[in-house]
Scaffold this motif. Sequence first.
Motif, PDB file in Angstrom:
ATOM      1  N   ASN A   1       0.838  -1.193   0.000  1.00 37.82           N
ATOM      2  CA  ASN A   1       0.000   0.000   0.000  1.00 37.82           C
ATOM      3  C   ASN A   1       0.874   1.244   0.000  1.00 37.82           C
ATOM      4  O   ASN A   1       1.958   1.256   0.589  1.00 37.82           O
ATOM      5  CB  ASN A   1      -0.900   0.031   1.238  1.00 37.82           C
TER       6      ASN A   1
ATOM      7  N   ASN B   1      -9.355   4.804  -0.710  1.00 35.26           N
ATOM      8  CA  ASN B   1      -8.568   4.283  -1.824  1.00 35.26           C
ATOM      9  C   ASN B   1      -8.754   5.177  -3.044  1.00 35.26           C
ATOM     10  O   ASN B   1      -9.838   5.263  -3.621  1.00 35.26           O
ATOM     11  CB  ASN B   1      -9.007   2.853  -2.146  1.00 35.26           C
TER      12      ASN B   1
ATOM     13  N   GLN C   1      -8.197   5.450  -6.572  1.00 28.07           N
ATOM     14  CA  GLN C   1      -7.871   4.555  -7.694  1.00 28.07           C
ATOM     15  C   GLN C   1      -7.051   5.270  -8.762  1.00 28.07           C
ATOM     16  O   GLN C   1      -6.199   4.668  -9.409  1.00 28.07           O
ATOM     17  CB  GLN C   1      -9.178   4.016  -8.309  1.00 28.07           C
TER      18      GLN C   1
ATOM     19  N   GLN D   1      -3.547   5.361  -7.454  1.00 22.93           N
ATOM     20  CA  GLN D   1      -3.131   4.077  -6.895  1.00 22.93           C
ATOM     21  C   GLN D   1      -2.454   4.257  -5.535  1.00 22.93           C
ATOM     22  O   GLN D   1      -1.451   3.627  -5.221  1.00 22.93           O
ATOM     23  CB  GLN D   1      -2.205   3.334  -7.862  1.00 22.93           C
ATOM     24  N   ARG D   2      -3.043   5.132  -4.734  1.00 27.42           N
ATOM     25  CA  ARG D   2      -2.588   5.387  -3.378  1.00 27.42           C
ATOM     26  C   ARG D   2      -3.805   5.593  -2.481  1.00 27.42           C
ATOM     27  O   ARG D   2      -4.895   5.897  -2.964  1.00 27.42           O
ATOM     28  CB  ARG D   2      -1.691   6.636  -3.300  1.00 27.42           C
TER      29      ARG D   2
END
Length: 551
Positions: free
Chosen positions: A19, A65, A67, A70-71
Amino acid sequence: MKLEAEIKNIKKILVDDENFFQIPDYQRPYSWDKENISDLIDDIITAFLRNDGEHYFCGSLVLVNNQTDQRYDIIDGQQRITTFTIIACVFRELYGNVIGKKPHKYIANSIQDEYEESKRKLKFLTNEKYQIDFEETVLKKIDFIDTKNIEKSFPDNRYLQNAHFVKEFLEERIESNKVNIEDFIIWFYENIVLTTIICPSQDSAIQIFNVLNDRGMPLSSIDILKSTLMSKLPSKEDRKAFKVKWESINSNLSFSNLEIDSMLNTYLYYKITSNPKNRLDKELIEVFAKEGKSSLQIIKEVSDFSDSFIEMSNQEDKYVYCLRYLRHKIYWNSILTTALFEKYSEIQKLRELMVAYYYQNWIAGATVARIKQTSFNVLKLVKNNAGIEQIENEFKSNLDKYSTTKTFKESIESNTVYGRKWDRAVLLLIEYFSTDEDKNSFIPLGPKLHLEHILPKTLTPSWKETFTSDEIQRWTDSIGNLTLLSLRKNVQAKNNNFEEKKNAYRDKDNVSTSYVITQQVLEESQWNVASLQRRKERLLNKVYNKTFIFS
């Protein structure tokens, strides 16, 4: 609304899971300061030294989240995650060459993903406005410098400031407690935990954030304490008597604008005279079990202590007023409430010693770690009705150990008093003791209280004719050039020449300034270096009269 909630340690959050995290652009900037860093380092070192197998809980982490990037966007927990990342970077710089593979891997992978080295994918990105500074001065490499004024050395880089503070406090605490650094780093990653909540949307995350911060959580430790004590009472009549007394305590505190949790924390310090290791309810229930008192006996003592707490909070006393400006209220509050509760005979001398001790430390830039143990020692001495000479020696020993008095004098006599966290408080201390009246009204550090530069920051031609550029730099922010004004008077004084300023201080609107130390400025016919030197000496004498009292 589906939520994922789990208690995770730092290793799980920053090292193990694939993550990555970022601060969304609408979040406020990173704001933790020296005191926050000191408190955190002190707390985690203390938790590590307890070696009781317990996790150190460090609040919540609310995520969404993202998207697109992507973090995970951090909605709540920015200050902690940023600081943990800074601590990891300090670990790397200080101990990277002396630790084994396991802690070394923890550190490296909490800063940057080991599988994305070619892309240098960082685990955590801060506010994009500050990311380059954070990356270049902390994440990549920290170039520590030897400086006495960290904030002044890096005025626009809070991340680098705090990296220096982390280094300072870590080294001090690790050396003084002979901490095994490898064990501590592993413990840091494996035992510091946060409640991690992953939300499906920003709206739901903000809703959770508001609930957490409005205390919309299950039973508090105070509710648990009350329930536990009541459950130990055998009869309905006893439980009713307990409840009535509890409500009476709450009512009396509320009438004085005080809160029961503050009183009970002060009471806990009185009972254990040391740093609490667990939640308030756990600590007190354990104390009560050892004492073997009934719940009715306990609530009677709590009620009596609460009366002393209210009395202390409402005292019209110049020394108490000065102590109220200190940040870490729990220490002096516990000592003075205990003195009232135990009817300590030398309470006035005790107040004088406490103002001298705590103000020297505050002005010298000492952190809570330096005053904590001495505060507990004094609390214990007061509780045991020790002589005032013994208490004075306890304070003096701590001041001597850290050369606090020397640093204190350098700070208050410097040409950069303005802008320090204690600047208005010191002038108020002088104000309180500039009259012979026994009782003054408390003056809060609110927006209506202004610090006035007599020689203004923005200079008109008449001021430039009186002072050279070197004199301006030396005197503008010194204590001799500062005084107190109300907001209204501050607006009236502006950047005018000295005569116009005096008119504003004295009789603008036919209202004279209420502050004695400002009225004294009116005695000067002109404002020049000689005037500044006289006033600085006079103000410093007042401060020293209240702080240089240790034999």
